[in-house]
Every structure is written in structure tokens, then in C-alpha cells.
Design an enzyme around this catalytic site. Structure first.
Site, PDB file in Angstrom:
ATOM      1  N   TYR A 184     -43.150  36.299 162.037  1.00  0.00           N
ATOM      2  CA  TYR A 184     -41.694  36.259 162.156  1.00  0.00           C
ATOM      3  C   TYR A 184     -41.231  34.945 162.776  1.00  0.00           C
ATOM      4  O   TYR A 184     -40.289  34.313 162.289  1.00  0.00           O
ATOM      5  CB  TYR A 184     -41.202  37.432 162.992  1.00  0.00           C
ATOM      6  N   SER A 189     -32.290  32.884 164.681  1.00  0.00           N
ATOM      7  CA  SER A 189     -32.788  33.775 165.720  1.00  0.00           C
ATOM      8  C   SER A 189     -33.178  32.954 166.933  1.00  0.00           C
ATOM      9  O   SER A 189     -33.416  31.748 166.836  1.00  0.00           O
ATOM     10  CB  SER A 189     -34.010  34.542 165.194  1.00  0.00           C
TER      11      SER A 189
END
Length: 277
Positions: free
Chosen positions: A159, A146
Site C-alpha cells: 500500500y 494518503s
């Protein structure tokens, strides 16, 4: 005309929606046979039925937090297709940018356990289940990373920490599994998918796609350079094909390709700020 993955066999966790489904469809288009793994067999079977070639896509219901289920998925893949060339470790959840100061101690603890169990432990358990078959095929692992693996504010602290951990995991496994198995990653930017949140925050039914749909028509574009091409998960699949193909990327391991719409050259916003104390 053959594709870059003609004759390959791949297993994709989180293959029932979002980038996982897009990669599965692209792999089939490139000539591969694919097992998609996820929770909810009915949904997975719908993906198979909608595939360009359902005979080359197979659904296996499994939770990436369960090692026995992952081993069974690998065994079923090899039984059905004869081998395993590529593991795409992809299943994940997002914390919807819940900041530290917006979480109670219990929410933080429970969310950490859930997000890390899926986003990090799930990758590690999938790799453990698949590596012997990948050694046999001189195959590879491709991890969905990501922009949050490199930059802040792509999620909340839980996250972001999980995706930084995935980057380290990718590099460590690239070292450990060399020279027989290559391990790389694709660091994706934001996209319009059905990405869900943690049950610990009662966000398991919240969909990122719904959030995209609710954006006002006249809303300003995201503060990234290539915002127009950073929403459809199909736009991100080419890097997975490249890294899976030993003919195209044989010397590449331990690398992350950033497919983030240009966040790396400008960041998330043009001005400093954010939701601070």
C-alpha cells in the site's frame, strides 16, 4: 447564495462510500453535478437517492481497472450534464498493514498486482479517459493520496508503495497536462470509512469502519495531534473543493495538500518501534 462549484461537473471514482461519497455530497452542496463511479450499481443508486439533490448526482457502474468502462463513464457524464470539469481519482483499497515478513511470496505477488491495478493503474486509466474533456473545460484532476504517500507505516509495503506511486503520478501528469489541466492531490489521514482490503488476502469483506467500531471505549487515541477530527470523511472534503475550483486555486498544480491530522509534524507515534523482526 452559490457555492464554490456552482455549474461544475465532476466524476468521482470510488464514489459509493467513504471519502468518495463524502466528496460527492460536498460537491453537490457546493453547486456541482456529480457522476459517481464504482462497482455495485445498487449501492451507487442508494447514494444518489440519499443525495441532497438527486437530479445532480448520477451513478455509473464501472471497474477502474477497465479502460473501456471508464471511457463509457466519461461519455455518459458529458451526455447527461454537458461537460466535465473535474475528475476525482479516488477508488482504492488498503492492505491492512500486512508486512513483508507476514506475506508468502505468492501473497505478496498477488497483492501487489491487485493493489497497484486499483490504486495506481486505476488513477492513470481514469486520467486517460477524462483528459480530453478536461482540456475542453480547462478543468482539473484531484487525486486522493494518503499520509502513506509521504510517511511509512500508513500501510504495509504494498500500500505504501502504491501511494508513493500515486504522488509521483500526480506530479508527472501535472507537468504533462499543463497548462490546460491542473492536477493536484489530497493526502488524507486515517478516517472512519468502509475501506476494504485486497481479495488476494481474503480481505475484500473486511471494513475499516468495523475496525473503528470495535475499538474499546477506553482505548488510547491515535498517536496524531488532531485525532478527534481525523475520523469522519466529511472533515477532509474542503481541500477537494478548493482544488476543484479554478476560481479559488487556478495557479495551483502539482501540489498535495496534507489533511492528515498533523502526522507530518509528529509522525504516527511518539516513540520508536513497531512490529519488527
Amino acid at each position: 447564495m452559490t457555492g464554490w462549484l456552482d455549474g461544475y461537473v465532476a466524476l468521482i471514482t470510488g464514489g459509493g462510500s467513504g471519502i468518495g461519497r463524502a466528496v460527492a455530497d460536498r460537491f453537490v452542496a457546493e453547486g456541482a453535478a456529480v457522476t459517481i463511479v464504482g462497482r455495485g450499481l445498487n449501492r451507487l443508486e442508494e447514494v444518489v437517492a440519499a443525495s441532497a439533490d438527486p437530479s445532480r448526482m448520477h451513478a455509473v457502474e464501472a471497474d477502474v481497472r477497465d479502460s473501456d468502462q471508464l471511457h463509457a463513464a466519461v461519455a455518459e457524464t458529458v451526455s447527461r450534464f454537458g461537460r466535465l470539469d473535474t475528475l476525482v481519482a479516488n477508488a482504492g483499497i488498503w492492505d491492512y498493514q500486512r508486512q513483508l515478513t507476514r506475506l508468502t511470496a505468492k501473497e505478496l505477488s498477488d497483492t501487489f498486482d491487485e493493489v497497484f491495478a486499483i490504486n495506481v493503474k486505476g488513477y492513470l486509466l481514469a486520467a486517460e479517459a477524462a483528459w480530453p474533456e478536461l482540456v475542453n473545460s480547462r478543468g482539473s484532476i484531484v487525486m486522493t493520496l494518503s499520509n502513506a504517500s509521504f510517511h511509512v507505516n500508513g500501510g504495509g509495503p504494498v500500500y505504501t508503495a502504491s501511494k508513493h506511486a500515486c504522488l509521483g503520478l500526480m506530479r508527472e501528469l501535472a507537468y504533462e497536462l499543463a497548462p490546460k489541466v491542473r492536477v493536484n492531490g489530497v493526502a488524507c489521514g486515517g478516517m472512519n470509512t468502509d475501506l476494504r482490503g485486497p481479495e488476494s488476502l481474503a480481505l475484500q469483506d473486511r471494513s475499516l469502519a468495523v475496525s473503528f467500531a470495535k475499538r474499546p471505549v477506553d482505548a488510547p487515541p491515535p498517536q496524531i495531534p488532531l485525532h478527534d477530527s481525523s475520523t469522519d470523511p466529511r472533515d477532509f472534503t474542503g481541500s477537494y473543493v478548493l482544488l476543484a475550483s479554478r476560481e479559488q486555486s487556478g495557479p495551483i498544480t502539482g501540489q498535495a495538500i496534507s489533511v492528515d491530522g498533523g502526522i507530518g509534524v509528529r509522525g504516527f507515534a511518539t516513540s520508536a518501534g513497531g512490529d519488527h523482526l
